[in-house]
Design an enzyme around this catalytic site. Sequence first.
Site, PDB file in Angstrom:
ATOM      1  N   HIS A   1     -19.291  -6.709  27.367  1.00 41.00           N
ATOM      2  CA  HIS A   1     -18.297  -5.771  27.917  1.00 41.00           C
ATOM      3  C   HIS A   1     -18.554  -5.509  29.404  1.00 41.00           C
ATOM      4  O   HIS A   1     -17.625  -5.210  30.153  1.00 41.00           O
ATOM      5  CB  HIS A   1     -18.351  -4.428  27.179  1.00 41.00           C
ATOM      6  CG  HIS A   1     -17.615  -4.419  25.870  1.00 41.00           C
ATOM      7  ND1 HIS A   1     -16.255  -4.603  25.777  1.00 41.00           N
ATOM      8  CD2 HIS A   1     -18.047  -4.240  24.600  1.00 41.00           C
ATOM      9  CE1 HIS A   1     -15.884  -4.534  24.500  1.00 41.00           C
ATOM     10  NE2 HIS A   1     -16.953  -4.320  23.762  1.00 41.00           N
TER      11      HIS A   1
ATOM     12  N   HIS B   1     -22.773  -8.625  22.178  1.00 42.65           N
ATOM     13  CA  HIS B   1     -21.401  -8.107  22.138  1.00 42.65           C
ATOM     14  C   HIS B   1     -21.236  -6.956  23.137  1.00 42.65           C
ATOM     15  O   HIS B   1     -20.306  -6.953  23.944  1.00 42.65           O
ATOM     16  CB  HIS B   1     -21.072  -7.633  20.716  1.00 42.65           C
ATOM     17  CG  HIS B   1     -19.739  -6.946  20.585  1.00 42.65           C
ATOM     18  ND1 HIS B   1     -18.747  -7.404  19.761  1.00 42.65           N
ATOM     19  CD2 HIS B   1     -19.231  -5.831  21.192  1.00 42.65           C
ATOM     20  CE1 HIS B   1     -17.686  -6.612  19.866  1.00 42.65           C
ATOM     21  NE2 HIS B   1     -17.961  -5.642  20.714  1.00 42.65           N
ATOM     22  N   GLU B   2     -22.162  -5.985  23.099  1.00 47.83           N
ATOM     23  CA  GLU B   2     -22.033  -4.815  23.986  1.00 47.83           C
ATOM     24  C   GLU B   2     -22.162  -5.210  25.451  1.00 47.83           C
ATOM     25  O   GLU B   2     -21.395  -4.749  26.300  1.00 47.83           O
ATOM     26  CB  GLU B   2     -23.085  -3.763  23.645  1.00 47.83           C
ATOM     27  CG  GLU B   2     -22.860  -3.044  22.326  1.00 47.83           C
ATOM     28  CD  GLU B   2     -21.442  -2.546  22.143  1.00 47.83           C
ATOM     29  OE1 GLU B   2     -20.825  -2.090  23.125  1.00 47.83           O
ATOM     30  OE2 GLU B   2     -20.937  -2.632  21.011  1.00 47.83           O
TER      31      GLU B   2
ATOM     32  N   GLY C   1     -21.896   0.691  18.810  1.00 44.05           N
ATOM     33  CA  GLY C   1     -22.198   0.469  20.222  1.00 44.05           C
ATOM     34  C   GLY C   1     -20.992   0.778  21.072  1.00 44.05           C
ATOM     35  O   GLY C   1     -19.842   0.680  20.610  1.00 44.05           O
TER      36      GLY C   1
ATOM     37  N   CYS D   1     -14.612  -4.378  17.166  1.00 36.58           N
ATOM     38  CA  CYS D   1     -14.772  -3.742  18.470  1.00 36.58           C
ATOM     39  C   CYS D   1     -13.818  -2.562  18.547  1.00 36.58           C
ATOM     40  O   CYS D   1     -12.649  -2.677  18.161  1.00 36.58           O
ATOM     41  CB  CYS D   1     -14.448  -4.750  19.566  1.00 36.58           C
ATOM     42  SG  CYS D   1     -14.656  -4.098  21.230  1.00 36.58           S
ATOM     43  N   LEU D   2     -14.312  -1.436  19.067  1.00 35.09           N
ATOM     44  CA  LEU D   2     -13.452  -0.253  19.173  1.00 35.09           C
ATOM     45  C   LEU D   2     -12.278  -0.509  20.129  1.00 35.09           C
ATOM     46  O   LEU D   2     -11.269   0.201  20.057  1.00 35.09           O
ATOM     47  CB  LEU D   2     -14.266   0.948  19.667  1.00 35.09           C
ATOM     48  CG  LEU D   2     -15.382   1.421  18.719  1.00 35.09           C
ATOM     49  CD1 LEU D   2     -16.137   2.587  19.345  1.00 35.09           C
ATOM     50  CD2 LEU D   2     -14.829   1.800  17.358  1.00 35.09           C
TER      51      LEU D   2
ATOM     52  N   GLN E   1     -15.588   0.640  28.365  1.00 34.96           N
ATOM     53  CA  GLN E   1     -14.661   0.991  27.282  1.00 34.96           C
ATOM     54  C   GLN E   1     -14.129   2.412  27.409  1.00 34.96           C
ATOM     55  O   GLN E   1     -13.121   2.749  26.793  1.00 34.96           O
ATOM     56  CB  GLN E   1     -15.331   0.811  25.910  1.00 34.96           C
ATOM     57  CG  GLN E   1     -15.608  -0.650  25.552  1.00 34.96           C
ATOM     58  CD  GLN E   1     -16.253  -0.767  24.188  1.00 34.96           C
ATOM     59  OE1 GLN E   1     -17.454  -0.580  24.056  1.00 34.96           O
ATOM     60  NE2 GLN E   1     -15.458  -1.045  23.172  1.00 34.96           N
TER      61      GLN E   1
HETATM   62 NI    NI Z   1     -16.885  -4.019  21.676  1.00 28.74          NI
END
Ligand code: NI
Length: 182
Positions: free
Chosen positions: A149, A145-146, A49, A103-104, A54
């Site tokens: 953000h 989670h997504e 995701g 998480c990226l 991000q």
């Molecule tokens: Ni993340």
Amino acid sequence: MAVRKVLRMGHPTLRRVARPVSNKEATSEPIARLVEDMVETLHDYGGIGLAAPQVNESIRLAIIEIPSMGSRYGDLEPMPLTVFINPVVTVLDASTSGYWEGCLSLPGLRGWVERPQHIRVDYKDLNFGSHSREFGGFQATVFQHEFDHLDGTLFVDRMTDTSRLVFEEEYVKYGLSDTLDE
Ligand code: NI
């Protein structure tokens, strides 16, 4: 298309509340290009995701793609690549389960996070059509989670026990993944 740089924790954009996307904007060429870039970025970085903030676009848009197998989370119920615009999460059952999240924007880290496991998501697609879908289990965790953000929230903010914030290398080395089904 281009792979965008994924911002890491500490960049101010990751902490901002992103703005909604308008109907006119959703169907525009810049948004189509952004989504193409986000898909390429997600594949390049190897995540499931990615939220627009991000890649330094502070708008309420995220993409999610859960492969049928071979992800770092093991075998999961797959989900084809889907674009979510202005998503709103409603918790349908407050009882929680935990997963080791990554998480990226926090490369190399894993943290144990407990979240509600039955939610409804209301969102728009790229044609600004309305959708309402229910998700359970790990998918419910991925969505929360997504979409966090989009409100400037990272998974570490959701942790209740910071002793369970670990590096991926140690996560593998000490067999922490065995606790996935806790
Ligand atoms: Ni993340």
